[in-house]
Design a protein around this motif. Structure first.
Motif, PDB file in Angstrom:
ATOM      1  N   LEU A 106       0.831  -1.209   0.000  1.00 37.45           N
ATOM      2  CA  LEU A 106       0.000   0.000   0.000  1.00 37.45           C
ATOM      3  C   LEU A 106       0.865   1.258   0.000  1.00 37.45           C
ATOM      4  N   ALA A 107       1.893   1.273   0.838  1.00 37.47           N
ATOM      5  CA  ALA A 107       2.794   2.434   0.908  1.00 37.47           C
ATOM      6  C   ALA A 107       3.470   2.661  -0.443  1.00 37.47           C
ATOM      7  N   ASP A 108       3.929   1.586  -1.064  1.00 38.69           N
ATOM      8  CA  ASP A 108       4.591   1.703  -2.368  1.00 38.69           C
ATOM      9  C   ASP A 108       3.630   2.213  -3.431  1.00 38.69           C
ATOM     10  N   ARG A 109       2.407   1.702  -3.434  1.00 40.79           N
ATOM     11  CA  ARG A 109       1.414   2.149  -4.420  1.00 40.79           C
ATOM     12  C   ARG A 109       1.105   3.632  -4.256  1.00 40.79           C
ATOM     13  N   CYS A 110       0.906   4.052  -3.024  1.00 41.70           N
ATOM     14  CA  CYS A 110       0.578   5.456  -2.759  1.00 41.70           C
ATOM     15  C   CYS A 110       1.748   6.364  -3.143  1.00 41.70           C
ATOM     16  N   ALA A 111       2.953   5.979  -2.764  1.00 41.07           N
ATOM     17  CA  ALA A 111       4.136   6.781  -3.089  1.00 41.07           C
ATOM     18  C   ALA A 111       4.345   6.866  -4.600  1.00 41.07           C
ATOM     19  N   ALA A 112       4.179   5.748  -5.293  1.00 46.45           N
ATOM     20  CA  ALA A 112       4.354   5.745  -6.750  1.00 46.45           C
ATOM     21  C   ALA A 112       3.315   6.638  -7.422  1.00 46.45           C
ATOM     22  N   ALA A 113       2.079   6.557  -6.976  1.00 44.75           N
ATOM     23  CA  ALA A 113       1.032   7.397  -7.555  1.00 44.75           C
ATOM     24  C   ALA A 113       1.341   8.878  -7.311  1.00 44.75           C
ATOM     25  N   ALA A 114       1.743   9.226  -6.104  1.00 42.34           N
ATOM     26  CA  ALA A 114       2.053  10.622  -5.772  1.00 42.34           C
ATOM     27  C   ALA A 114       3.238  11.131  -6.592  1.00 42.34           C
ATOM     28  N   ARG A 115       4.214  10.279  -6.806  1.00 40.62           N
ATOM     29  CA  ARG A 115       5.430  10.662  -7.522  1.00 40.62           C
ATOM     30  C   ARG A 115       5.211  10.736  -9.041  1.00 40.62           C
ATOM     31  N   GLU A 116       4.419   9.824  -9.576  1.00 40.22           N
ATOM     32  CA  GLU A 116       4.332   9.671 -11.025  1.00 40.22           C
ATOM     33  C   GLU A 116       3.163  10.394 -11.685  1.00 40.22           C
ATOM     34  N   GLU A 117       2.138  10.713 -10.919  1.00 37.17           N
ATOM     35  CA  GLU A 117       0.976  11.364 -11.526  1.00 37.17           C
ATOM     36  C   GLU A 117       1.166  12.887 -11.561  1.00 37.17           C
ATOM     37  N   ARG A 118       0.462  13.537 -12.469  1.00 34.24           N
ATOM     38  CA  ARG A 118       0.661  14.973 -12.703  1.00 34.24           C
ATOM     39  C   ARG A 118       0.145  15.852 -11.575  1.00 34.24           C
ATOM     40  N   ASP A 119      -0.827  15.333 -10.802  1.00 32.64           N
ATOM     41  CA  ASP A 119      -1.375  16.131  -9.695  1.00 32.64           C
ATOM     42  C   ASP A 119      -1.966  15.194  -8.639  1.00 32.64           C
ATOM     43  N   ALA A 120      -2.361  15.788  -7.524  1.00 27.53           N
ATOM     44  CA  ALA A 120      -2.869  14.995  -6.399  1.00 27.53           C
ATOM     45  C   ALA A 120      -4.164  14.262  -6.756  1.00 27.53           C
ATOM     46  N   TRP A 121      -5.027  14.904  -7.516  1.00 23.46           N
ATOM     47  CA  TRP A 121      -6.287  14.271  -7.893  1.00 23.46           C
ATOM     48  C   TRP A 121      -6.032  13.004  -8.718  1.00 23.46           C
ATOM     49  N   SER A 138       5.404  -3.066  11.557  1.00 22.76           N
ATOM     50  CA  SER A 138       4.156  -2.870  10.819  1.00 22.76           C
ATOM     51  C   SER A 138       3.512  -1.539  11.175  1.00 22.76           C
ATOM     52  N   THR A 139       3.620  -1.142  12.429  1.00 18.40           N
ATOM     53  CA  THR A 139       3.067   0.146  12.845  1.00 18.40           C
ATOM     54  C   THR A 139       3.746   1.280  12.083  1.00 18.40           C
ATOM     55  N   GLN A 140       5.044   1.172  11.892  1.00 21.88           N
ATOM     56  CA  GLN A 140       5.786   2.199  11.163  1.00 21.88           C
ATOM     57  C   GLN A 140       5.340   2.258   9.700  1.00 21.88           C
ATOM     58  N   VAL A 141       5.187   1.101   9.066  1.00 23.34           N
ATOM     59  CA  VAL A 141       4.754   1.073   7.673  1.00 23.34           C
ATOM     60  C   VAL A 141       3.322   1.594   7.559  1.00 23.34           C
ATOM     61  N   ARG A 142       2.477   1.222   8.503  1.00 21.09           N
ATOM     62  CA  ARG A 142       1.090   1.718   8.512  1.00 21.09           C
ATOM     63  C   ARG A 142       1.073   3.240   8.621  1.00 21.09           C
ATOM     64  N   ALA A 143       1.940   3.784   9.463  1.00 24.57           N
ATOM     65  CA  ALA A 143       2.039   5.246   9.604  1.00 24.57           C
ATOM     66  C   ALA A 143       2.484   5.888   8.293  1.00 24.57           C
ATOM     67  N   THR A 144       3.361   5.217   7.560  1.00 29.27           N
ATOM     68  CA  THR A 144       3.802   5.724   6.260  1.00 29.27           C
ATOM     69  C   THR A 144       2.624   5.803   5.296  1.00 29.27           C
TER      70      THR A 144
END
Length: 191
Positions: free
Chosen positions: A70-85, A121-127
């Protein structure tokens, strides 16, 4: 050379076991037998127990893998997409296609308690939580996300389960449902 191969084989076995556990936990819950996990992973029960001495160790490893994904998916989307939406839309589509909701509903509340007790896991969940919050803030700042939608709402939407008929193309059906969800949380200022 043989030691490196063994390490690679051991790592591969471990990864196969965790992947099998994620699928079986999602489909059958965390009480699935360790033998079934081993069989699904294509390894012997002894190999499973060498990597994971008990069910709790396997559950912790699966939780960590689930949250890391989940963290990787969210980070990749934030990094690779043109905007937050666009990043929010991509992230929610990927969560729906990956059946995040099916996994979450199958393993709750037992896994949730274990995640909270495991510092890694708590740390990754926080990420994950922080990444979603940053996307929400950016989308609010851009004016694309309704102001009353918060990170907790996005976390709930991540776990939406979408049934598709056997005759439907799953990707198309999930895309349609996620588009409808996104229309519901889009700011009226950005139709």
């Amino acid at each position: 050379m043989a030691a490196e191969t063994l390490r690679a084989d051991a790592r591969s076995n471990r990864d196969q076991i965790v992947a099998a556990a994620l699928i079986l936990f999602r489909d059958k819950g965390i009480d699935v037998s360790m033998k079934e996990v081993a069989d699904h992973a294509g390894v012997g029960v002894g190999t499973l127990y060498r990597r994971f001495p008990d069910r709790d160790a396997l559950i912790s490893a699966a939780a960590h893998a689930y949250l890391t994904d989940l963290a990787d998916r969210c980070a990749a989307a934030a990094r690779e997409e043109r905007d937050a939406w666009s990043a929010l839309g991509r992230f929610l589509r990927e969560c729906a296609l990956a059946d995040v909701g099916a996994f979450a509903s199958s393993v709750e509340p037992a896994l949730h308690t274990r995640i909270q007790a495991d510092p890694v896991s708590t740390q990754v969940r926080a990420t994950v939580t922080d990444s979603i919050a940053r996307l929400v803030t950016r989308a609010h700042d851009d004016g694309t996300l309704r102001s009353d939608v918060d990170a907790a709402d996005i976390a709930r939407l991540m776990t939406v389960q979408i049934y598709t008929r056997p005759t439907e193309d799953r990707t198309v059906a999930v895309g349609r449902v996620v588009d409808l969800l996104l229309d519901g949380i889009r700011s009226a200022a950005h139709p």
